[in-house]
Design a protein around this motif. Structure first.
Motif, PDB file in Angstrom:
ATOM      1  N   ALA A 103       0.836  -1.210   0.000  1.00 20.63           N
ATOM      2  CA  ALA A 103       0.000   0.000   0.000  1.00 20.63           C
ATOM      3  C   ALA A 103       0.867   1.255   0.000  1.00 20.63           C
ATOM      4  CB  ALA A 103      -0.934  -0.016   1.199  1.00 20.63           C
ATOM      5  N   ARG A 104       1.948   1.249   0.779  1.00 19.43           N
ATOM      6  CA  ARG A 104       2.825   2.422   0.815  1.00 19.43           C
ATOM      7  C   ARG A 104       3.587   2.581  -0.505  1.00 19.43           C
ATOM      8  NH1 ARG A 104       4.297   0.245   5.651  1.00 19.43           N
ATOM      9  NH2 ARG A 104       6.432  -0.138   4.926  1.00 19.43           N
ATOM     10  N   VAL A 105       4.052   1.443  -1.065  1.00 19.75           N
ATOM     11  CA  VAL A 105       4.794   1.501  -2.329  1.00 19.75           C
ATOM     12  C   VAL A 105       3.874   1.899  -3.476  1.00 19.75           C
ATOM     13  CG1 VAL A 105       6.080   0.094  -3.989  1.00 19.75           C
ATOM     14  CG2 VAL A 105       6.570  -0.108  -1.557  1.00 19.75           C
ATOM     15  N   GLY A 106       2.639   1.419  -3.416  1.00 21.52           N
ATOM     16  CA  GLY A 106       1.690   1.728  -4.484  1.00 21.52           C
ATOM     17  C   GLY A 106       1.696   0.727  -5.615  1.00 21.52           C
ATOM     18  N   ALA A 107       2.186  -0.483  -5.338  1.00 17.40           N
ATOM     19  CA  ALA A 107       2.230  -1.532  -6.365  1.00 17.40           C
ATOM     20  C   ALA A 107       2.255  -2.889  -5.680  1.00 17.40           C
ATOM     21  CB  ALA A 107       3.454  -1.378  -7.262  1.00 17.40           C
ATOM     22  N   ALA A 108       1.686  -3.890  -6.362  1.00 11.43           N
ATOM     23  CA  ALA A 108       1.755  -5.260  -5.858  1.00 11.43           C
ATOM     24  C   ALA A 108       3.179  -5.772  -6.026  1.00 11.43           C
ATOM     25  CB  ALA A 108       0.776  -6.151  -6.614  1.00 11.43           C
ATOM     26  N   LEU A 109       3.698  -6.423  -4.975  1.00 14.93           N
ATOM     27  CA  LEU A 109       5.071  -6.916  -5.003  1.00 14.93           C
ATOM     28  C   LEU A 109       5.137  -8.432  -5.207  1.00 14.93           C
ATOM     29  CD1 LEU A 109       6.507  -4.814  -2.034  1.00 14.93           C
ATOM     30  CD2 LEU A 109       6.630  -4.293  -4.474  1.00 14.93           C
ATOM     31  N   PHE A 110       4.042  -9.134  -4.866  1.00 10.98           N
ATOM     32  CA  PHE A 110       4.014 -10.586  -4.996  1.00 10.98           C
ATOM     33  C   PHE A 110       2.819 -11.035  -5.823  1.00 10.98           C
ATOM     34  CE2 PHE A 110       6.388 -10.132  -0.959  1.00 10.98           C
ATOM     35  CZ  PHE A 110       7.518 -10.874  -1.265  1.00 10.98           C
ATOM     36  N   ILE A 111       3.011 -12.124  -6.524  1.00 13.86           N
ATOM     37  CA  ILE A 111       1.916 -12.853  -7.163  1.00 13.86           C
ATOM     38  C   ILE A 111       1.650 -14.066  -6.287  1.00 13.86           C
ATOM     39  CG2 ILE A 111       1.144 -14.067  -9.225  1.00 13.86           C
ATOM     40  CD1 ILE A 111       3.263 -12.450 -10.777  1.00 13.86           C
ATOM     41  N   ARG A 112       0.436 -14.168  -5.733  1.00 17.26           N
ATOM     42  CA  ARG A 112       0.106 -15.249  -4.813  1.00 17.26           C
ATOM     43  C   ARG A 112      -0.898 -16.198  -5.459  1.00 17.26           C
ATOM     44  NH1 ARG A 112      -0.113 -10.262  -2.612  1.00 17.26           N
ATOM     45  NH2 ARG A 112       0.999  -9.735  -0.696  1.00 17.26           N
ATOM     46  N   THR A 113      -0.645 -17.467  -5.335  1.00 16.05           N
ATOM     47  CA  THR A 113      -1.617 -18.499  -5.706  1.00 16.05           C
ATOM     48  C   THR A 113      -1.715 -19.464  -4.532  1.00 16.05           C
ATOM     49  OG1 THR A 113      -0.054 -20.100  -6.650  1.00 16.05           O
ATOM     50  CG2 THR A 113      -0.832 -18.326  -8.106  1.00 16.05           C
ATOM     51  N   THR A 114      -2.597 -20.412  -4.624  1.00 22.58           N
ATOM     52  CA  THR A 114      -2.734 -21.384  -3.535  1.00 22.58           C
ATOM     53  C   THR A 114      -1.516 -22.277  -3.435  1.00 22.58           C
ATOM     54  OG1 THR A 114      -3.896 -22.885  -5.040  1.00 22.58           O
ATOM     55  CG2 THR A 114      -5.241 -21.396  -3.677  1.00 22.58           C
ATOM     56  N   ARG A 115      -0.709 -22.347  -4.517  1.00 21.13           N
ATOM     57  CA  ARG A 115       0.417 -23.263  -4.511  1.00 21.13           C
ATOM     58  C   ARG A 115       1.776 -22.579  -4.482  1.00 21.13           C
ATOM     59  NH1 ARG A 115      -3.134 -25.075  -8.174  1.00 21.13           N
ATOM     60  NH2 ARG A 115      -1.954 -24.158  -9.897  1.00 21.13           N
ATOM     61  N   SER A 116       1.858 -21.294  -4.827  1.00 19.90           N
ATOM     62  CA  SER A 116       3.174 -20.662  -4.935  1.00 19.90           C
ATOM     63  C   SER A 116       3.095 -19.162  -4.689  1.00 19.90           C
ATOM     64  CB  SER A 116       3.778 -20.921  -6.323  1.00 19.90           C
ATOM     65  OG  SER A 116       2.968 -20.310  -7.315  1.00 19.90           O
ATOM     66  N   VAL A 117       4.271 -18.601  -4.469  1.00 23.31           N
ATOM     67  CA  VAL A 117       4.427 -17.151  -4.293  1.00 23.31           C
ATOM     68  C   VAL A 117       5.536 -16.704  -5.236  1.00 23.31           C
ATOM     69  CG1 VAL A 117       5.087 -15.292  -2.734  1.00 23.31           C
ATOM     70  CG2 VAL A 117       3.703 -17.195  -1.887  1.00 23.31           C
ATOM     71  N   GLY A 118       5.251 -15.713  -6.053  1.00 15.77           N
ATOM     72  CA  GLY A 118       6.263 -15.184  -6.961  1.00 15.77           C
ATOM     73  C   GLY A 118       6.327 -13.671  -6.886  1.00 15.77           C
ATOM     74  N   LEU A 119       7.358 -13.099  -7.466  1.00 11.86           N
ATOM     75  CA  LEU A 119       7.540 -11.646  -7.461  1.00 11.86           C
ATOM     76  C   LEU A 119       6.980 -11.035  -8.725  1.00 11.86           C
ATOM     77  CD1 LEU A 119      11.189 -11.502  -6.112  1.00 11.86           C
ATOM     78  CD2 LEU A 119       9.228 -10.454  -4.987  1.00 11.86           C
TER      79      LEU A 119
END
Length: 306
Positions: free
Chosen positions: A50-66
Motif C-alpha cells: 500500500a505504501r509503495v503503491g504496487a503489488a510486489l508478490f503474485i500469490r496463488t494457492t500453490r506458490s508465491v512469486g515476485l
C-alpha cells in the motif's frame, strides 16, 4: 520548489518481511524465520504494498512469486537492508566492547611528560582501540569537533564537563637561564618582574596571560612585558633556555632543564598552585566502552577520581 529528502515515517516497515518472503517464496517459511505468524507477515506485506503503491508478490494457492515491481524492489532493497544490518552490527560492537578510534585533544606540553607512557601502556592493554592525539592549545568543542575527550589544566575545563584527575596540583614556577640571570640579575620580589624580560603566553582566545603569584596566601596577578610571545609552554620554555627572558610554566615541564642546569628557578616562595591536569569529557548518559576503558586505565595508573 523545495523537496523533502527525509524517509517517510514507517517507510522501512515490512521490508524485512518482504525480503524473507522473497527469499523463501513462502509466507509460512518467512513467518517461521522471523518468529511471527503467517497472518502477521501477510499484514506487513499488504501495508508495504500500500505504501509503495504496487503489488510486489503474485500469490496463488500453490506458490508465491515476485511481480516486476517486486523484482525491482528486491534488487534495491536487499543490498540496502544488508548495509543497514551491517551498520547496526558495527555500532553494536562499538557499544559493547572497547574497540574503534579514540580521539583526544591535548596540549602539546603534556604529551612527553604525561601521555607518552600512559598511551603506551593503554595501547598494549587494548590493542583493538586506535588512539589519535590532536596536540593543540585550542580549547575545542569536543562534540562539534568529534573528540571523545580532552586533557587540560583544571582551570581551563568548563564546569559542565566530567573531569578525572591525572596529576596532583602543580606549582607554576618562574625560571631563567644562568646567562640571563647573570646579565639581568635575580628578581627578589614580585614587583621586580616589571624590570625583567618576561616571556608571555597567548591563550587560545587571543588574550595574553598575566603571571600569577602567591604572597603568603594572597593571590597576585602581574601584567608582565617582554620581547617574546608564544602560544604554548614548550616554545616559551625553549626561549627561556636560550636566554631570551624569564618564563612561568608548570613545574613538571621544566624538570629536565633544571636537572641539566639550563634553567634556574627564581621567586620560588611565590609559586602559586594550579589544580593540576585532568582528563575531561561530556557527561553523556552512556559512555562508549573505548572511552570507559581509557578512563579506567587513567584511574588505575594515577589514582584519580571523578
Amino acid at each position: 520548489m523545495k523537496q523533502n529528502f527525509t524517509v517517510r515515517h514507517g517507510a522501512l516497515d515490512g521490508v524485512e518481511a518482504f525480503l524473507s518472503v522473497a527469499h523463501h517464496r513462502s509466507f509460512r517459511r518467512a513467518a517461521a524465520e522471523l518468529g511471527v505468524t503467517p497472518s502477521a507477515i501477510s499484514q506487513a506485506i499488504r501495508a508495504l504494498e500500500a505504501r509503495v503503491g504496487a503489488a510486489l508478490f503474485i500469490r496463488t494457492t500453490r506458490s508465491v512469486g515476485l511481480t516486476e515491481a517486486g523484482e525491482r524492489f528486491l534488487a534495491r532493497a536487499r543490498p540496502a537492508f544488508e548495509e543497514l544490518v551491517a551498520a547496526s552490527g558495527v555500532a553494536r560492537e562499538l557499544g559493547q566492547r572497547p574497540t574503534g578510534l579514540l580521539r583526544l585533544t591535548v596540549p602539546r606540553s603534556v604529551v612527553p611528560i604525561l601521555l607518552e607512557p600512559l598511551i603506551a601502556s593503554f595501547c598494549r592493554a587494548f590493542p583493538e582501540i586506535e588512539v589519535e592525539l590532536a596536540a593543540s592549545e585550542e580549547l575545542v568543542d569536543l562534540a562539534a569537533e568529534g573528540f571523545d575527550a580532552g586533557i587540560r589544566l583544571g582551570q581551563f575545563i568548563a564546569p559542565d564537563m566530567i573531569a578525572v584527575r591525572l596529576t596532583n596540583p602543580l606549582p607554576l614556577i618562574i625560571l631563567g637561564s644562568p646567562a640571563y640571570l647573570a646579565r639581568r640579575g635575580r628578581p627578589e620580589r614580585p614587583d621586580d618582574l616589571r624590570e625583567h624580560a618576561c616571556l608571555r603566553l597567548r591563550r587560545s582566545n587571543g588574550a595574553l596571560a598575566s603571571w600569577s603569584l602567591d604572597d603568603n596566601g594572597r593571590s597576585i596577578e602581574i601584567v608582565v612585558s617582554g620581547p617574546f610571545i608564544a602560544n604554548d609552554f614548550p616554545t616559551m620554555l625553549g626561549a627561556a633556555v636560550e636566554g631570551v627572558g624569564l618564563a612561568q610554566v608548570p613545574a613538571p615541564l621544566a624538570t629536565g632543564a633544571m636537572a641539566t642546569g639550563k634553567l634556574v628557578p627564581v621567586l620560588e616562595q611565590f609559586a602559586p598552585m594550579t589544580p593540576g591536569v585532568f582528563l575531561y569529557y561530556p557527561g553523556h548518559r552512556q559512555i562508549m566502552p573505548k572511552l570507559r576503558a581509557f578512563i579506567d586505565h587513567v584511574k588505575g595508573r594515577s589514582g584519580g577520581t571523578n
